[in-house]
Enzyme design. Sequence first.
Site, short mmCIF file in Angstrom:
data_model
loop_
_atom_site.label_atom_id
_atom_site.label_comp_id
_atom_site.label_asym_id
_atom_site.label_seq_id
_atom_site.Cartn_x
_atom_site.Cartn_y
_atom_site.Cartn_z
N GLU A 180 86.97 -54.46 -5.28
CA GLU A 180 87.11 -53.09 -5.81
C GLU A 180 85.75 -52.71 -6.38
O GLU A 180 85.45 -53.05 -7.53
CB GLU A 180 88.18 -53.06 -6.91
CG GLU A 180 89.57 -53.43 -6.45
CD GLU A 180 90.30 -52.30 -5.74
OE1 GLU A 180 89.77 -51.16 -5.71
OE2 GLU A 180 91.38 -52.56 -5.20
N CYS A 222 85.07 -45.78 -12.03
CA CYS A 222 84.72 -45.95 -10.61
C CYS A 222 85.10 -44.68 -9.85
O CYS A 222 84.50 -44.36 -8.83
CB CYS A 222 85.44 -47.16 -10.04
SG CYS A 222 87.21 -47.14 -10.34
P1 NAD Z 1 79.12 -55.53 -12.60
O1 NAD Z 1 79.09 -55.66 -11.12
O2 NAD Z 1 77.84 -55.61 -13.33
O3 NAD Z 1 80.08 -56.67 -13.22
C1 NAD Z 1 81.44 -56.77 -12.86
C2 NAD Z 1 81.91 -58.19 -13.07
O4 NAD Z 1 81.35 -59.02 -12.06
C3 NAD Z 1 81.50 -58.80 -14.41
O5 NAD Z 1 82.57 -59.58 -14.89
C4 NAD Z 1 80.31 -59.67 -14.02
O6 NAD Z 1 80.08 -60.73 -14.90
C5 NAD Z 1 80.76 -60.17 -12.66
N1 NAD Z 1 79.69 -60.60 -11.76
C6 NAD Z 1 78.48 -60.04 -11.58
N2 NAD Z 1 77.81 -60.68 -10.61
C7 NAD Z 1 78.61 -61.68 -10.17
C8 NAD Z 1 78.49 -62.70 -9.18
N3 NAD Z 1 77.38 -62.82 -8.44
N4 NAD Z 1 79.52 -63.55 -8.99
C9 NAD Z 1 80.65 -63.44 -9.72
N5 NAD Z 1 80.82 -62.51 -10.67
C10 NAD Z 1 79.82 -61.63 -10.89
O7 NAD Z 1 79.88 -54.15 -12.91
P2 NAD Z 1 80.05 -53.39 -14.31
O8 NAD Z 1 78.75 -52.79 -14.71
O9 NAD Z 1 80.79 -54.24 -15.28
O10 NAD Z 1 81.07 -52.22 -13.89
C11 NAD Z 1 80.69 -51.01 -13.31
C12 NAD Z 1 80.86 -51.04 -11.81
O11 NAD Z 1 82.19 -51.42 -11.46
C13 NAD Z 1 80.66 -49.68 -11.17
O12 NAD Z 1 79.96 -49.83 -9.97
C14 NAD Z 1 82.09 -49.20 -10.92
O13 NAD Z 1 82.20 -48.23 -9.89
C15 NAD Z 1 82.74 -50.48 -10.55
N6 NAD Z 1 84.19 -50.42 -10.73
C16 NAD Z 1 84.98 -50.35 -9.62
C17 NAD Z 1 86.35 -50.24 -9.76
C18 NAD Z 1 87.24 -50.13 -8.56
O14 NAD Z 1 88.44 -50.31 -8.72
N7 NAD Z 1 86.74 -49.83 -7.38
C19 NAD Z 1 86.93 -50.22 -11.04
C20 NAD Z 1 86.09 -50.32 -12.15
C21 NAD Z 1 84.71 -50.42 -11.98
#
Ligand code: NAD
Length: 499
Positions: free
Chosen positions: A254, A288
């Site tokens: 997601e 998102c």
């Molecule tokens: P992010 O990608 O920085 O982090 C999200 C999560 O992924 C965190 O828990 C982080 O620690 C983990 N993570 C990061 N790199 C990783 C890796 N290589 N392996 C495993 N885990 C890893 O995102 P953010 O800044 O917390 O959130 C904002 C983003 O999330 C925006 O792009 C938003 O659109 C998206 N988002 C999408 C949805 C959806 O349902 N499509 C919902 C909410 C947020």
Amino acid sequence: MSQYKDILAGNGLPETVTSGGTLAVHTPIDGSEIAKVHQTSAGDMAAVIASANAAFRTWRSVPAPVRGELVRLLGEELRAAKEDLGRLVSLEAGKILSEGLGEVQEMIDICDFAVGLSRQLYGYTIASERPGHRMMETWHPLGVAGVITAFNFPVAVWSWNTALALVCGNAVIWKPSEKTPLTALACARILDKAIARSGAAPEGLHQVVIGGADVGEALVNSPDVALISATGSTRMGRSVGPNVTGRFGKLILELGGNNAMIVAPSADLDLAVRAITFSAVGTCGQRCTSLRRVIVHESIRADLVARLTKAYSSAPIGNPLDSGTLVGPLIDKAALERMQAALETAKGDGGTVHGGKPVTDKVPGGAYVEPAIVEMPGQTDIVREETFAPILYVMGYSELDEAIEMHNDVPQGLSSCIFTNDLREAETFLSAVGSDCGIANVNIGPSGAEIGGAFGGEKETGGGRESGSDAWKGYMRRQTNTINYSRELPLAQGVKFDV
Ligand code: NAD
């Protein structure tokens, strides 16, 4: 820490959990440190995963309606904790209290949905071509679900995954965002209360691991984690996706969105302005599904921009815990810097910026900003990127085909909408030649989905589906069963093999 202590205490987060750790937690409200929590070390992950698998082996045999009873109790506990948890969401993620409470309500809703589901989990019965045979599908629990979540929906996304995963017979390991570990610890405590009341859940059924990407990677790379459900940026998905599929694990992604609204000449502009303002400005542009692009018919473009700039100027910016505030802070200063850089690029591309200035006189220390409207001459590269901040790019169109083409000409495919009172336009937008997104609405903005539908998007949004409809199937494995109750052994397709 002191002025927010009552919110932490209200969520039962004791001193031992919120101090003495190595991960500092800051509130976006004023940037101050509100806690220090213990991080899970990469070395601890093998034991966590092993105990989750042991719990799974017991839980998978517990009848699904009994598993549903645990989720029913979780829903009850969430109802009792709604006010406190909603405040903690506001404190840790910076969203206004009404949205913090809304997020908890969404958790309650998905629990109710999952309880009903626990008495369904149905498969098809399929007509067999062979006499005296019955064919059917059975859905079985999968294993351990590794749930990785983003900062901006710190608790709702966990509940979408966990409520379904639990009724589907799986164990859960949750890795929340390193920016929002407190809400995760509070949720774990709430679920623990439900587990204690249910008496049916094995130890290790639900565990929280705290830390950054390295802790997430330990889940992603483990062959003993059957499913990874990861919510976050497309950048994260680019790493997680290939690693999980490379080991043939199951995957729900997601990821980021770049959501648009087409505003047609027949649109009810009063409705459109309200929908745009909520979708683009709400949560300070950090959903998102936030609205990032408006594609408006040239004949009403100037009128719409004038109405929007007026509506924007009356949205109060400030402390998200204060009643009356509609626009809280960005998550941190880095997000503000990324927003300012995007606005500079847009200006360089010929954009005219309204608003977008940092707001420094509200709450010192927080990254507050005026939401921005940017009139663009076209859909340049910066418009095609997701900048996680309240920037709304406005572009004009003349023909609907052109608008739909522009709408779809971005790498992401999460949520979309059209405002029109023309049936032909509405149906075209929803048809195979219309929006290419996972969510497409008519006369409703792109954000604020209900839990009853499947949630997720196409292209760089990752293709995953969570929450309602039949998204539960992503948390189970499908088995096709054929039963022969005849005295013969006919082969399919008429094949003869008699010895
Ligand atoms: P992010 O990608 O920085 O982090 C999200 C999560 O992924 C965190 O828990 C982080 O620690 C983990 N993570 C990061 N790199 C990783 C890796 N290589 N392996 C495993 N885990 C890893 O995102 P953010 O800044 O917390 O959130 C904002 C983003 O999330 C925006 O792009 C938003 O659109 C998206 N988002 C999408 C949805 C959806 O349902 N499509 C919902 C909410 C947020």
